[in-house]
Design a protein around this motif. Structure first.
Motif, PDB file in Angstrom:
ATOM      1  N   UNK A  28       0.855  -1.175   0.000  1.00 14.19           N
ATOM      2  CA  UNK A  28       0.000   0.000   0.000  1.00 14.19           C
ATOM      3  C   UNK A  28       0.893   1.227   0.000  1.00 14.19           C
ATOM      4  N   UNK A  29       0.351   2.344  -0.473  1.00 14.72           N
ATOM      5  CA  UNK A  29       1.179   3.522  -0.732  1.00 14.72           C
ATOM      6  C   UNK A  29       1.571   4.283   0.524  1.00 14.72           C
ATOM      7  N   UNK A  30       0.815   4.160   1.622  1.00 17.04           N
ATOM      8  CA  UNK A  30       0.983   4.875   2.889  1.00 17.04           C
ATOM      9  C   UNK A  30       0.551   6.338   2.794  1.00 17.04           C
TER      10      UNK A  30
ATOM     11  N   UNK B 155       2.801   9.182  -4.194  1.00 14.82           N
ATOM     12  CA  UNK B 155       3.733   8.107  -4.553  1.00 14.82           C
ATOM     13  C   UNK B 155       4.277   8.321  -5.961  1.00 14.82           C
ATOM     14  N   UNK B 156       3.404   8.676  -6.897  1.00 13.27           N
ATOM     15  CA  UNK B 156       3.837   8.907  -8.275  1.00 13.27           C
ATOM     16  C   UNK B 156       4.849  10.046  -8.332  1.00 13.27           C
TER      17      UNK B 156
ATOM     18  N   UNK C 135       0.756  -1.854  -5.783  1.00 18.13           N
ATOM     19  CA  UNK C 135       0.378  -1.212  -4.525  1.00 18.13           C
ATOM     20  C   UNK C 135      -1.047  -0.678  -4.566  1.00 18.13           C
ATOM     21  N   UNK C 136      -1.726  -0.797  -3.438  1.00 17.43           N
ATOM     22  CA  UNK C 136      -3.053  -0.227  -3.272  1.00 17.43           C
ATOM     23  C   UNK C 136      -2.925   1.157  -2.646  1.00 17.43           C
TER      24      UNK C 136
ATOM     25  N   UNK D 225       2.593  -3.438   5.567  1.00 17.68           N
ATOM     26  CA  UNK D 225       1.554  -3.245   4.554  1.00 17.68           C
ATOM     27  C   UNK D 225       1.367  -4.501   3.693  1.00 17.68           C
ATOM     28  N   UNK D 226       0.152  -4.615   3.126  1.00 20.69           N
ATOM     29  CA  UNK D 226      -0.980  -3.694   3.192  1.00 20.69           C
ATOM     30  C   UNK D 226      -1.846  -3.938   4.430  1.00 20.69           C
TER      31      UNK D 226
END
Length: 296
Positions: free
Chosen positions: A127-129, A135-136, A207-208, A262-263
């Motif tokens: 997951x991105x946190x 994140x991108x 990643x979610x 994560x996640x």
């Protein structure tokens, strides 16, 4: 025939040929335009960024000659999985976003000591946190420090949008100090003498996007979880791979630093049920294996 009459006829004939030539050129231009725009932009994007096939492709020469190459032996059996009618009906929105080259690298055929490696692919779910856009932005920022470099192959946003980042034939920097424990025991590969071994060389990282209530606190042990759209898009994405269920894991499952959990709040059973909805064991594969198990 008078000269004037002859000249008039020549001019008229010339005008007819010119008009005919212009008509033909216009027709060809229209055909060319039709042919050029016949392939929609999404077809080009899918071709350039295969969703999750995780099959090796020849790579350009980069920092090492030991790059992952296409298999030399012929395939012994047909693909194990095929997508279903449910998969064909479901079409999530997607984006293709470029990542800075410092945040991903080549897959290698040997480790840092020159020992050949041939691990089968795994899929690691993260997951991105924080938000997907955050994140991108990080992945698009150059990072010279090898301890900071990071990326995923794809992100699934809260609304189910699939964001393709690193093409699967490349190594995303999704897990640092990591080991996968499977049927063949512990698997990890060290490709950098300055960093711990990791699963990155044979992993596809997806990643979610973390929900809003799970952001900004590194000490959370749970949050509201992921949307139905995320579960469906994640299962749809992974259904396109030939990675079996027992080689699909989480960042927490492979982490050896003791820092990655994560996640959070991920419903693995729900995900696997959806995965079985979007792909199934191929009847051809099943028949082939039954035949080989029962020779006459």
């Amino acid at each position: 025939m008078r000269f004037n009459d002859w000249a008039t006829r020549v001019i008229l004939i010339s005008l007819v040929f010119i008009a005919l030539s212009v008509t033909i050129l216009i027709g060809e231009a229209r055909n060319l335009k039709t042919e050029t725009t016949a392939s929609p932009p999404d077809a080009i994007a899918w071709s350039q960024y295969p969703p999750a096939k995780l099959q090796s492709h020849p790579l350009p020469v980069a920092k090492s000659q030991n790059l992952l190459q296409s298999p030399t032996k012929p395939q012994q059996s047909p693909p194990k999985y095929e997508t279903t009618a449910a998969f064909a009906k479901y079409k999530p929105r997607y984006l293709v976003v470029a990542v800075d080259p410092s945040n991903y690298g080549a897959r290698y055929t040997t480790d840092v000591n020159g020992v050949p490696v041939n691990n089968q692919p795994i899929i690691v779910i993260h997951e991105t946190s924080n938000s997907a856009s955050s994140a991108v932005n990080f992945f698009q920022t150059p990072h010279e420090d090898e301890n900071v470099q990071a990326s995923y192959h794809a992100i699934v946003a809260l609304d189910g949008t699939v964001i393709y980042l690193v093409p699967p034939e490349y190594r995303a920097f999704g897990a640092g100090n990591s080991v996968f424990v499977g049927a063949d025991g512990e698997e990890t590969v060290q490709t950098n003498a300055n960093l711990p071994p990791s699963v990155n060389n044979f992993a596809y990282h997806v990643s979610l996007e973390t929900p809003p209530d799970g952001r900004g606190n590194n000490f959370l042990t749970a949050h509201s979880g992921y949307t139905d759209a995320q579960y469906h898009a994640l299962a749809w994405l992974i259904a396109q791979s030939q990675v079996p269920g027992d080689r699909i894991t989480t960042h927490k499952g492979v982490d050896r630093s003791g820092q990655r959990v994560d996640p959070l709040s991920f419903d693995f059973d729900k995900f696997m049920t959806l995965l079985d909805t979007y792909r199934q064991v191929s009847p051809v594969y099943r028949t082939t294996n039954q035949t080989s198990d029962n020779p006459t």
